[in-house]
Design a protein around this motif. Structure first.
Motif, mmCIF file in Angstrom:
data_model
loop_
_atom_site.group_PDB
_atom_site.id
_atom_site.type_symbol
_atom_site.label_atom_id
_atom_site.label_comp_id
_atom_site.label_asym_id
_atom_site.label_seq_id
_atom_site.Cartn_x
_atom_site.Cartn_y
_atom_site.Cartn_z
ATOM 1 N N THR A 14 -49.751 25.998 60.470
ATOM 2 C CA THR A 14 -50.803 24.976 60.367
ATOM 3 C C THR A 14 -50.642 24.164 59.093
ATOM 4 O O THR A 14 -50.729 22.932 59.114
ATOM 5 C CB THR A 14 -52.197 25.623 60.417
ATOM 6 O OG1 THR A 14 -52.328 26.318 61.662
ATOM 7 C CG2 THR A 14 -53.292 24.589 60.294
ATOM 8 N N LEU A 15 -50.399 24.838 57.961
ATOM 9 C CA LEU A 15 -50.239 24.135 56.686
ATOM 10 C C LEU A 15 -49.048 23.184 56.711
ATOM 11 O O LEU A 15 -49.151 22.029 56.292
ATOM 12 C CB LEU A 15 -50.093 25.127 55.539
ATOM 13 C CG LEU A 15 -51.352 25.870 55.136
ATOM 14 C CD1 LEU A 15 -51.034 26.963 54.131
ATOM 15 C CD2 LEU A 15 -52.388 24.916 54.568
ATOM 16 N N ASP A 17 -47.504 21.920 59.359
ATOM 17 C CA ASP A 17 -47.724 20.855 60.343
ATOM 18 C C ASP A 17 -48.650 19.775 59.792
ATOM 19 O O ASP A 17 -48.497 18.596 60.092
ATOM 20 C CB ASP A 17 -48.311 21.414 61.639
ATOM 21 C CG ASP A 17 -47.295 22.186 62.462
ATOM 22 O OD1 ASP A 17 -46.082 22.099 62.167
ATOM 23 O OD2 ASP A 17 -47.725 22.881 63.403
ATOM 24 N N THR A 18 -49.610 20.178 58.971
ATOM 25 C CA THR A 18 -50.627 19.251 58.477
ATOM 26 C C THR A 18 -50.237 18.573 57.173
ATOM 27 O O THR A 18 -50.448 17.369 57.002
ATOM 28 C CB THR A 18 -51.969 20.000 58.271
ATOM 29 O OG1 THR A 18 -52.327 20.640 59.496
ATOM 30 C CG2 THR A 18 -53.068 19.054 57.848
ATOM 31 N N LEU A 19 -49.670 19.308 56.231
ATOM 32 C CA LEU A 19 -49.475 18.802 54.873
ATOM 33 C C LEU A 19 -48.050 18.399 54.521
ATOM 34 O O LEU A 19 -47.838 17.703 53.530
ATOM 35 C CB LEU A 19 -49.943 19.855 53.863
ATOM 36 C CG LEU A 19 -51.402 20.270 53.950
ATOM 37 C CD1 LEU A 19 -51.688 21.389 52.961
ATOM 38 C CD2 LEU A 19 -52.320 19.084 53.702
ATOM 39 N N ALA A 20 -47.076 18.845 55.278
ATOM 40 C CA ALA A 20 -45.683 18.664 54.876
ATOM 41 C C ALA A 20 -45.157 17.264 55.191
ATOM 42 O O ALA A 20 -45.694 16.545 56.030
ATOM 43 C CB ALA A 20 -44.813 19.716 55.559
ATOM 44 N N GLY A 32 -41.316 19.843 54.977
ATOM 45 C CA GLY A 32 -41.404 20.476 53.676
ATOM 46 C C GLY A 32 -42.379 19.742 52.782
ATOM 47 O O GLY A 32 -42.738 18.597 53.026
ATOM 48 N N MET A 33 -42.798 20.414 51.736
ATOM 49 C CA MET A 33 -43.739 19.818 50.786
ATOM 50 C C MET A 33 -42.957 19.335 49.573
ATOM 51 O O MET A 33 -42.446 20.139 48.789
ATOM 52 C CB MET A 33 -44.797 20.835 50.415
ATOM 53 C CG MET A 33 -45.667 21.197 51.604
ATOM 54 S SD MET A 33 -46.794 22.514 51.208
ATOM 55 C CE MET A 33 -47.049 23.205 52.835
#
Length: 98
Positions: A14-15, A17-20, A32-33
């Motif tokens: 989830t992280l 998919d949402t933030l990267a 990736g972030m």
């Protein structure tokens, strides 16, 4: 896999998919972030001292990545100078602009 590990894996999905950010590693698409040093990251009132751009990816996406591997993120090319797995299922790719 334990129930806890399954929950953490779901949370990571989830992280990411949402933030990267979208990126490629040797042409292979990954999420990736990305962090850029010129943004002067801070933790509270302390500077973190991070000076290199880096991309945080899941361990599976970092598998086989070595020094010199080409990473493209946000339209810019980078070379991997180090890999730093953190033991939680993610790896930091330390980058240098090319």
């Amino acid at each position: 896999m334990s129930a806890f590990r399954d929950l953490v894996a779901d949370m990571d999905t989830t992280l990411f998919d949402t933030l990267a950010d979208d990126a490629t590693i040797d042409g292979r698409p990954v999420r990736g972030m990305f962090a850029a040093p010129w943004l002067a990251p801070q933790v509270g009132r302390l500077n973190t001292g991070i000076v290199e751009p880096h991309l945080t990816v899941r361990d599976a996406d970092a598998a086989g990545v070595e020094k010199g591997t080409v990473v493209m993120v946000i339209g810019q090319g980078y070379e991997v100078v180090a890999t730093e797995p953190d033991g939680t299922g993610v790896t930091i790719l330390v980058l240098r602009p090319v």
